[in-house]
Structure formats: C-alpha cells, structure tokens
Design an enzyme around this catalytic site. Structure first.
Site, PDB file in Angstrom:
ATOM      1  CG  ASP A 114      -1.911   1.155   1.174  1.00 55.41           C
ATOM      2  OD1 ASP A 114      -2.189   1.654   0.068  1.00 55.41           O
ATOM      3  OD2 ASP A 114      -2.389   1.573   2.238  1.00 55.41           O
ATOM      4  CG  ASP A 122      -3.179   4.797  -4.296  1.00 60.63           C
ATOM      5  OD1 ASP A 122      -2.266   4.265  -3.640  1.00 60.63           O
ATOM      6  OD2 ASP A 122      -4.376   4.563  -4.100  1.00 60.63           O
TER       7      ASP A 122
END
Ligand SMILES: *[C@@H]1O[C@H](CO)[C@@H](O)[C@H](O)[C@H]1NC(C)=O
Ligand SMILES: *[C@@H]1O[C@H](CO)[C@@H](O)[C@H](O)[C@H]1NC(C)=O
Ligand SMILES: *[C@@H]1O[C@H](CO)[C@@H](O)[C@H](O)[C@H]1NC(C)=O
Ligand SMILES: *[C@@H]1O[C@H](CO)[C@@H](O)[C@H](O)[C@H]1NC(C)=O
Ligand SMILES: *[C@@H]1O[C@H](CO)[C@@H](O)[C@H](O)[C@H]1NC(C)=O
Ligand SMILES: *[C@@H]1O[C@H](CO)[C@@H](O)[C@H](O)[C@H]1NC(C)=O
Ligand SMILES: *[C@@H]1O[C@H](CO)[C@@H](O)[C@H](O)[C@H]1NC(C)=O
Ligand SMILES: *[C@@H]1O[C@H](CO)[C@@H](O)[C@H](O)[C@H]1NC(C)=O
Ligand SMILES: *[C@@H]1O[C@H](CO)[C@@H](O)[C@H](O)[C@H]1NC(C)=O
Length: 444
Positions: free
Chosen positions: A108, A321
């Site tokens: 992440d 991201d």
C-alpha cells in the site's frame, strides 16, 4: 475501549539472542507484485468491475481522511478512516521472524504501517497462512512506550510499558495489537534474499476486515513507519505489467530501484522524466504531485489549474497511488477530457454505465469510420507523462464499447494503476521526487 486490556496475554518475555547486523544503506531486493485477482477465473469485464468497485471504496476513504485530518479532528478518527482504505490491488511476499514465517501482504503506497495478524488471535480476519506467533521467534521485541517508533504511530497507546497501536476499519471493525520489532526477510531467490532486523510492525491480535486473501499489509507511504522509510535508502520502484497480462509485476527496493538500466519501450528512447512530490500536511504519508494540465494528443485541454490544487482543508490535489485501479479525475478536468474525447473520436457517445464508466463509444466502429485515439498527456511540474490509448481507454469487447478508464471525482484526483501499466515508476522518498519511463514491464 477494551482492546488494551485483552492484549495483556500477548506480551511475551524478552529474549536476548543476538541478531545479525545489516548495513541499512545496502538494503536492496526485488519482489513479485501479484494482482489481488490473479489466478482467479474472472472475465475481463468482471475484473474491471471488481477493480472499479475497489477504487470507489478507496477514493471515498482517502477523501474522508483528508476531510477529517484537519486540526480539530482526533487522531483515532483519522486512523480509523485511513485503514478503511486498506483494500489494495497488489500483494507482495515476505517473511517475518526467526525462523521466518512466509506470508503475502497488501502493498500500500497510501499508508505507512506494516502489520500482520498475530497468535494467539483474539479476533482475526481470514488469512491463508498461520498467524505469526511471537513466542516461536527469537528476534521478536516489543517496542517500549517511550520510544521514537511508538511516538510515530497515529494514536500510540501504552499498556504495561509496551507500545500498543489501534487502527480502525470503520465503526465495527478494527486492528489492534503490540508495536514490536522483528527481522523481516524479503526476496525469493538466494541472490536477492535480504534479512532486515529491527523493523517495527503491528502485531495485530484483534482484527477484522477484508485482507484480500493475504495476511497483512505493508505500508510504502512517506511516513516514518513505512517499510521504505524504515529500511532506507528510501526509494523503491515498480513496473506494472499490462492490466490483464499473466506475467506478474515487479517491485524493486533500495539499491535495486533504478531506472537507469530500464529498457525503454519506445524506439526513440523516451528519456526518464522526474517531478517533485508535494506535501499535503493533511495527508503527509501520501504521494502528491503537482499537475498543471492535460493534453489529448497535442491539444491542451482547457482546464483551470486550480482544479488540481490542494484545498485549504486538505482535500483535492493529485495523488499517485498503486492501490487504486482507474484514475479519478477532478470533475471539471473529467468533463474537459470527456469533451475532448468526444470531439477527437468520430463515434456517437453512449450512455452505457454497466461497467461503472460513463464516457463510452460503440466498438468496433463501422467499417467506413477510421478512429484514431490520441495519446493522453499528464503535464506535471517539469515532466510529461504520456499514456498511449491502451493505458487510458479500455475495450469491453464482449459488450461492444470503448470507454475512458477514468471516473469523475467530487474532490481530488487519484492517478490509478490502470494508467501506470508499462511504466517503470520510481519513488525517491529521500529526495522527494517521482521518476518514470515507459518500459516493457513483462520483460525487464
Ligand atoms: C535492534 O535494536 C536493539 C535496540 O536498539 C539493539 O540492541 C540491537 O542491536 C538491534 N539489532 C540489530 C540487529 O541491529
Ligand atoms: C538456496 O541456497 C540453499 C543453500 O545454499 C540451496 O540449498 C538452495 O538450493 C538454493 N535455492 C535456490 C533457489 O537457489
Ligand atoms: C526497534 O528498532 C529500532 C530501529 O532499529 C531501534 O531504534 C529500537 O531501539 C528497537 N527497539 C527494540 C525494542 O528493539
Ligand atoms: C487464497 O490464496 C491461496 C494461496 O495463497 C490460494 O490457494 C487460494 O486459491 C486463494 N483464495 C482465493 C479465494 O483467492
Ligand atoms: C542514474 O545515472 C545517473 C548518471 O549516471 C546518476 O547520476 C544517477 O544517480 C543514477 N540514478 C540512480 C537511481 O542510480
Ligand atoms: C445519452 O443521454 C443524453 C442525455 O441524457 C441523450 O440526449 C442522448 O440521446 C443519449 N444517447 C444515447 C446514445 O442514448
Ligand atoms: C458509413 O456508412 C453508413 C451506412 O452506409 C452511413 O450511414 C454513414 O454516413 C457512413 N459514415 C461515414 C463517416 O461515412
Ligand atoms: C511537456 O509538453 C509540453 C507541451 O507539449 C512542452 O511544452 C513541455 O516542454 C514538455 N515538458 C517537458 C518537461 O518535456
Ligand atoms: C534490454 O533488452 C535486451 C534485449 O532486448 C536484453 O538483452 C537486456 O538484458 C535488457 N536489459 C535490461 C536491463 O533488462
């Protein structure tokens, strides 16, 4: 909050075996990045639907974090919402402890904490491997309350002098446990296997939520507790293979993260482009970029640059991201892209939304119509990221349409992984910039 009391039974006696010293500056390894839906028999359309649904949840969560991390909000609420964003898109393999226990975890780039579920587990989510049992590892050390690492948690708590963390998934679920140091092992082959001692991680014994068939999470964010910040040198890169390619993507860490030797896919040898990261004080862990505009082909779209600015309350801005699939474009920018595509593509607009996308054209085109889809260019501060049509449009051939693989966002812009296919992207956290170059990710 009952969690800290229950944690009492987890505290293990300190052991005093020596561990190997490792020069942090030399840490480097590479890992396979496995897509969360890899190896499961979904159709192309199902894969896209699943990815879009995950993206929607994540975008909502990321925006909520920004909205509440303003000064008046307590850190518990911020952490709670942050962890709601945890369902990622790629998994990495790693091992914890001595002897090493291998597991997969969600990679992440939007958060920092490294955590896994620990035995004895009072409340745990399903996971494919056994829980980590600190009593069976000689390198486990609980982190004391009065340590720097403990103070780096969003919401540090103390129980019997041991640092306790609590992150929340939402109103009903949470992960809580002891902050501890362990030796982690990265890399599969003997040549790249690296053992990193004293990595602080969350040993979670009260958890619930969806771990995407993995056993934890590895944060690659900009904050001090992320893997990239803890190990140093603080840089990593990844090269995501074509979205539906069977070849896994790769992650390069530390000294292995280097774009210099990348085979570029364009014959002209597109040079490496670099753009500085921007800090959003409301979301300091996330990788914000300064986006100035967008072009379709050579045509610059009429978008007010303020559409990409970070607002005073911390919302807005542009994040890159890995845990979001399709790109979410700020509404005004999305509208401009949609208008630009409609004038560039000589086909009637469709109102088809059954895959959750709403800028679509019938496909294939009639035989007498020639369609040339232009490249899409993100103009960052000092760098242009050029996306070929396959990186921003998708053809849902079974249903017969060509769609923009982006969705409108009420607040900020998030550049997702669909747009990052076949780019080798380097995050230089230490020097605060992002570099990228087109690359054939399945063969580098
Ligand atoms: C881990 O940290 C502890 C406490 O600072 C230290 O005593 C120990 O030597 C460190 N271990 C390694 C392998 O660096
Ligand atoms: C790794 O090293 C061990 C011991 O040296 C050896 O037995 C094993 O075959 C090696 N594995 C690979 C994949 O090279
Ligand atoms: C944990 O690791 C950090 C970083 O090496 C070190 O500063 C700290 O002293 C360690 N704590 C313990 C309890 O080993
Ligand atoms: C979960 O992962 C295991 C291996 O890690 C795999 O065998 C299994 O099929 C996966 N289950 C799902 C539902 O993806
Ligand atoms: C790439 O090469 C340039 C020039 O040779 C060098 O200055 C730079 O540090 C290298 N970058 C990395 C990430 O190794
Ligand atoms: C799409 O929707 C617009 C407005 O809702 C309508 O005017 C148009 O005819 C629709 N197009 C098609 C192809 O259905
Ligand atoms: C393509 O052919 C169709 C049917 O013959 C016709 O209606 C249409 O106008 C043609 N389109 C173009 C762009 O020539
Ligand atoms: C990016 O593209 C624009 C428009 O094509 C051009 O003016 C600019 O010089 C480019 N910037 C870089 C860093 O290549
Ligand atoms: C680049 O490609 C060539 C041939 O296609 C290959 O021999 C070489 O190993 C590649 N280099 C890298 C760094 O992957």
């Amino acid at each position: 909050m009952a969690a800290p009391v229950l944690l009492l039974i987890l505290l293990v006696p300190a052991m005093s075996l020596p561990v190997a010293h490792c020069d942090d500056n030399d840490v480097g390894f590479q890992l396979k990045l496995t897509h969360v839906d890899a190896g499961r028999s979904f159709t192309k359309l199902q894969l896209l639907n699943r990815a879009i649904a995950r993206s929607k949840a994540r975008v909502a969560a990321l925006q909520a974090v920004a909205a509440v991390t303003s000064p008046a909000v307590d850190p518990i609420t911020a952490a709670r919402i942050l962890v709601t964003a945890s369902t990622g898109e790629y998994l990495v393999g790693l091992a914890i402890g001595t002897p090493p226990l291998y597991f997969t975890a969600i990679m992440d780039t939007g958060s920092d904490l490294i955590w896994t579920q620990c035995a004895p587990c009072l409340l745990c989510a399903d996971q494919p491997t056994p829980y980590f049992d600190a009593r069976k590892s000689v390198t486990y050390r609980a982190v004391p309350c009065r340590s720097t690492r403990c103070g780096q948690l969003y919401y540090p708590a103390c129980f019997q002098k041991v640092c306790v963390y609590q992150y929340y998934y939402g109103d009903t679920a949470s992960t809580a446990g002891v902050l501890a140091n362990e030796t982690f092992t990265f890399g599969a082959g003997n040549s790249t296997k690296v053992r990193a001692p004293n990595v602080s991680f969350g040993c979670g014994s009260i958890n619930a939520g969806d771990l995407a068939n993995s056993s934890g999470m590895v944060g690659f964010g900009r904050g001090p507790l992320s893997l990239v910040s803890q190990l140093g040198p603080s840089r990593f890169s990844y090269c995501l293979t074509s979205y539906l390619s069977p070849t896994p993507s790769r992650l390069y860490f530390g000294v292995f993260a280097n774009l210099n030797s990348t085979n570029t896919s364009s014959s002209s040898g597109s040079p490496v482009q670099s753009t500085p990261f921007v800090v959003n004080p409301a979301l300091p862990s996330m990788y914000f970029l300064s986006l100035k505009g967008i072009s379709l082909g050579t045509k610059r779209l009429p978008i007010d640059p303020l559409a990409f600015a970070i607002n005073d309350d911390g919302t807005g801005g542009v994040i890159i991201d890995s845990g979001t699939s399709i790109t979410w474009l700020q509404q005004d920018a999305y509208d401009a892209v949609r208008r630009g595509l409609r004038s560039a593509i000589p086909l009637p607009a469709m109102n088809d939304t059954d895959i959750g996308l709403d800028t679509c054209f019938p496909w294939p085109p009639p035989p007498n119509v020639t369609v040339t889809v232009p490249d899409f260019v993100f103009h960052f501060d000092n760098a242009n990221m050029t996306l070929p049509p396959e990186n921003y449009m998708l053809i849902a051939s079974t249903t017969g349409y060509l769609c923009l693989a982006m969705a409108p966002s009420g607040v900020g812009t998030i550049i997702g992984n669909y747009q990052q296919q076949n780019l080798h992207i380097l995050y230089d956290v230490a020097n605060s910039f992002l570099s990228f170059v087109p690359a054939p990710c399945d063969i580098i």
